[in-house]
Design an enzyme around this catalytic site. Structure first.
Site, PDB file in Angstrom:
ATOM      1  N   ASN A   1       0.884  -1.172   0.000  1.00 30.73           N
ATOM      2  CA  ASN A   1       0.000   0.000   0.000  1.00 30.73           C
ATOM      3  C   ASN A   1       0.920   1.220   0.000  1.00 30.73           C
ATOM      4  O   ASN A   1       1.649   1.451   0.974  1.00 30.73           O
ATOM      5  CB  ASN A   1      -0.844  -0.026   1.271  1.00 30.73           C
ATOM      6  CG  ASN A   1      -2.274   0.441   1.095  1.00 30.73           C
ATOM      7  OD1 ASN A   1      -3.010   0.466   2.064  1.00 30.73           O
ATOM      8  ND2 ASN A   1      -2.690   0.803  -0.098  1.00 30.73           N
TER       9      ASN A   1
ATOM     10  N   ASN B   1      -7.279  10.375  -0.828  1.00 27.84           N
ATOM     11  CA  ASN B   1      -7.375   9.198  -1.685  1.00 27.84           C
ATOM     12  C   ASN B   1      -6.692   9.451  -3.026  1.00 27.84           C
ATOM     13  O   ASN B   1      -6.405  10.601  -3.393  1.00 27.84           O
ATOM     14  CB  ASN B   1      -8.844   8.834  -1.930  1.00 27.84           C
ATOM     15  CG  ASN B   1      -9.510   8.249  -0.702  1.00 27.84           C
ATOM     16  OD1 ASN B   1      -8.941   7.409  -0.023  1.00 27.84           O
ATOM     17  ND2 ASN B   1     -10.724   8.697  -0.425  1.00 27.84           N
TER      18      ASN B   1
ATOM     19  N   CYS C   1      -6.799   5.690   7.051  1.00 18.49           N
ATOM     20  CA  CYS C   1      -6.084   4.662   6.291  1.00 18.49           C
ATOM     21  C   CYS C   1      -5.079   4.009   7.227  1.00 18.49           C
ATOM     22  O   CYS C   1      -4.154   4.671   7.720  1.00 18.49           O
ATOM     23  CB  CYS C   1      -5.376   5.289   5.095  1.00 18.49           C
ATOM     24  SG  CYS C   1      -4.346   4.153   4.157  1.00 18.49           S
ATOM     25  N   GLY C   2      -5.251   2.714   7.517  1.00 19.67           N
ATOM     26  CA  GLY C   2      -4.400   2.032   8.480  1.00 19.67           C
ATOM     27  C   GLY C   2      -2.962   1.893   8.030  1.00 19.67           C
ATOM     28  O   GLY C   2      -2.018   2.203   8.777  1.00 19.67           O
ATOM     29  N   ASN C   3      -2.742   1.427   6.810  1.00 19.88           N
ATOM     30  CA  ASN C   3      -1.375   1.315   6.313  1.00 19.88           C
ATOM     31  C   ASN C   3      -0.756   2.694   6.114  1.00 19.88           C
ATOM     32  O   ASN C   3       0.441   2.886   6.340  1.00 19.88           O
ATOM     33  CB  ASN C   3      -1.335   0.523   5.012  1.00 19.88           C
ATOM     34  CG  ASN C   3      -1.507  -0.966   5.235  1.00 19.88           C
ATOM     35  OD1 ASN C   3      -1.117  -1.501   6.265  1.00 19.88           O
ATOM     36  ND2 ASN C   3      -2.109  -1.649   4.266  1.00 19.88           N
TER      37      ASN C   3
ATOM     38  N   GLU D   1     -10.720  -1.010  -2.787  1.00 19.90           N
ATOM     39  CA  GLU D   1     -10.768   0.235  -2.025  1.00 19.90           C
ATOM     40  C   GLU D   1     -11.507   1.338  -2.774  1.00 19.90           C
ATOM     41  O   GLU D   1     -11.205   1.619  -3.941  1.00 19.90           O
ATOM     42  CB  GLU D   1      -9.354   0.715  -1.708  1.00 19.90           C
ATOM     43  CG  GLU D   1      -8.677  -0.050  -0.589  1.00 19.90           C
ATOM     44  CD  GLU D   1      -7.528   0.731   0.027  1.00 19.90           C
ATOM     45  OE1 GLU D   1      -7.743   1.912   0.377  1.00 19.90           O
ATOM     46  OE2 GLU D   1      -6.436   0.166   0.155  1.00 19.90           O
ATOM     47  N   ARG D   2     -12.453   1.954  -2.075  1.00 15.96           N
ATOM     48  CA  ARG D   2     -13.087   3.155  -2.615  1.00 15.96           C
ATOM     49  C   ARG D   2     -12.039   4.274  -2.628  1.00 15.96           C
ATOM     50  O   ARG D   2     -11.096   4.287  -1.837  1.00 15.96           O
ATOM     51  CB  ARG D   2     -14.303   3.568  -1.785  1.00 15.96           C
ATOM     52  CG  ARG D   2     -13.969   4.059  -0.392  1.00 15.96           C
ATOM     53  CD  ARG D   2     -15.198   4.588   0.314  1.00 15.96           C
ATOM     54  NE  ARG D   2     -14.841   5.190   1.599  1.00 15.96           N
ATOM     55  CZ  ARG D   2     -15.684   5.858   2.356  1.00 15.96           C
ATOM     56  NH1 ARG D   2     -16.944   6.010   1.985  1.00 15.96           N
ATOM     57  NH2 ARG D   2     -15.281   6.370   3.509  1.00 15.96           N
TER      58      ARG D   2
ATOM     59  N   CYS E   1      -4.739  -3.342   2.667  1.00 12.55           N
ATOM     60  CA  CYS E   1      -5.567  -2.275   3.244  1.00 12.55           C
ATOM     61  C   CYS E   1      -5.602  -2.487   4.755  1.00 12.55           C
ATOM     62  O   CYS E   1      -6.144  -3.487   5.236  1.00 12.55           O
ATOM     63  CB  CYS E   1      -6.975  -2.307   2.661  1.00 12.55           C
ATOM     64  SG  CYS E   1      -8.107  -1.118   3.447  1.00 12.55           S
TER      65      CYS E   1
ATOM     66  N   THR F   1      -7.132  -0.759   7.393  1.00 10.10           N
ATOM     67  CA  THR F   1      -8.439  -0.770   8.048  1.00 10.10           C
ATOM     68  C   THR F   1      -9.259  -1.967   7.591  1.00 10.10           C
ATOM     69  O   THR F   1     -10.081  -2.495   8.339  1.00 10.10           O
ATOM     70  CB  THR F   1      -9.203   0.532   7.770  1.00 10.10           C
ATOM     71  OG1 THR F   1      -9.272   0.761   6.355  1.00 10.10           O
ATOM     72  CG2 THR F   1      -8.554   1.722   8.462  1.00 10.10           C
TER      73      THR F   1
END
Length: 256
Positions: free
Chosen positions: A11, A62, A71-73, A186-187, A196, A198
Site C-alpha cells: 500500500n 485518496n 487509512c491504516g497502512n 478500495e473506494r 488495506c 483498516t
C-alpha cells in the site's frame, strides 16, 4: 516541493512534510500525482502537519484527490515518516480524521493503535465494520482466482451503497484458525490494492465473530504479511486494536 514515497505491505503513499502549511495542490493535481502513468504513482497522498497536544497530524487524500477517511497502512507509513524526520523516538501519539492514535516503532515494524470499533452490524446481507473507514466482508473459496475489481465494484456501486455513503469491500479466505488471506477493493482508488490496513482489521474482528478466533490473528495480503491484535468487550465491541507490520521509505524526490 519535496516529497517522499513510502509503502506498507504494498500500500503506497506520497508523503509531504507540511508542518509549515504551504501545501496548496488542488484535487485534480493530487489525483494526477497519484496516477501511475502520469504522476509519481500511489494509493494516496498524506500530509504531516503540526497539531497542538500531539506529535503531529495526519491528513489523508485518496488517489482520486478527495480527502479520505482513516487509512491504516497510511497511518503506519506516516508514523515511520515522522520517525525518520526525528519527530519522536520510539512511541508517538497523533491525530487523524477519526481521532487520536498511538503507535510505536522498531527497526522492522510499526504497531499502530486503531480506533475502537462497534460490534458487527449487517449491511445488505454482509458483515459491516467501521474501523476508521467503512468495510464489508465476504468469504470466498479460491481467493487467488477471484476477479476482485469486478466483484468489489459490483458491491461498492450497488444501489444500497450508493445511498448509504459507500464502502470498501474485503474478500476473505480462512487459511487456518489463526491466519486469513485478504484481498480488498478500495473506494477512492476504485480498484484492488495490495493491502488495506483498516480492511484487514475489519476482517480479523470478523474472524472472532464468525469462528471465535482469538487475538492475535495473522493476515496474508498481496503485498505482505500483517498482524492484528484486539480485545473484545462484554457488549461485543472491540478495543485495544493494534495493526502491526512493516512500513518503509521507497524513495524521495521534488515535485516540478
Amino acid at each position: 516541493m519535496k516529497f517522499f514515497k513510502y509503502q506498507g505491505t504494498g500500500n503506497d503513499f506520497i508523503m509531504i512534510d507540511d508542518r509549515e502549511q504551504t501545501f496548496n495542490l488542488s484535487k485534480a493535481e493530487i489525483e494526477m500525482l497519484c496516477h501511475r502513468r502520469f504522476g509519481v504513482g500511489a494509493d494516496g497522498l498524506i500530509l504531516i502537519q503540526d497539531a497542538e497536544g500531539y506529535d503531529f497530524r495526519m491528513v489523508y487524500y485518496n488517489a482520486d484527490g478527495g480527502e479520505g477517511s482513516m487509512c491504516g497502512n497510511g497511518g503506519r507509513c506516516i508514523v515511520r515518516f515522522a520517525h525518520d524526520l526525528g519527530i519522536f523516538d520510539k512511541e508517538t501519539s497523533f491525530i487523524a480524521v477519526d481521532g487520536k492514535h498511538e503507535a510505536s516503532v522498531t527497526p522492522d515494524l510499526v504497531s499502530l493503535k486503531m480506533s475502537d470499533t462497534a460490534a458487527v452490524s449487517d449491511k445488505d446481507g454482509l458483515h459491516f465494520y467501521d474501523t476508521g473507514s467503512p468495510h464489508v466482508i465476504k468469504y470466498i473459496d479460491n481467493l487467488d482466482e477471484l476477479d476482485v475489481d469486478g466483484a468489489g465494484s459490483a458491491i461498492r456501486n450497488s444501489e444500497f451503497w450508493k445511498v448509504n455513503g459507500g464502502t470498501n469491500v474485503n474478500f476473505v479466505e480462512a487459511i487456518d484458525e489463526q491466519r486469513i488471506k485478504v484481498r480488498t477493493y478500495e473506494r477512492g482508488v476504485e480498484a484492488e490494492t495490495f493491502s488495506c490496513g483498516t480492511g484487514v482489521t475489519a476482517c480479523v474482528l470478523d474472524r472472532f465473530v464468525v469462528a471465535a478466533c482469538q487475538s492475535p490473528i495473522a493476515i496474508v495480503t498481496k503485498g505482505g504479511d500483517l498482524e492484528v491484535s484486539f480485545h473484545v468487550n462484554a457488549d461485543h465491541s472491540f478495543t485495544n486494536i493494534y495493526l502491526i507490520g512493516p512500513a518503509k521509505r521507497v524513495f524521495e524526490g521534488v515535485l516540478a
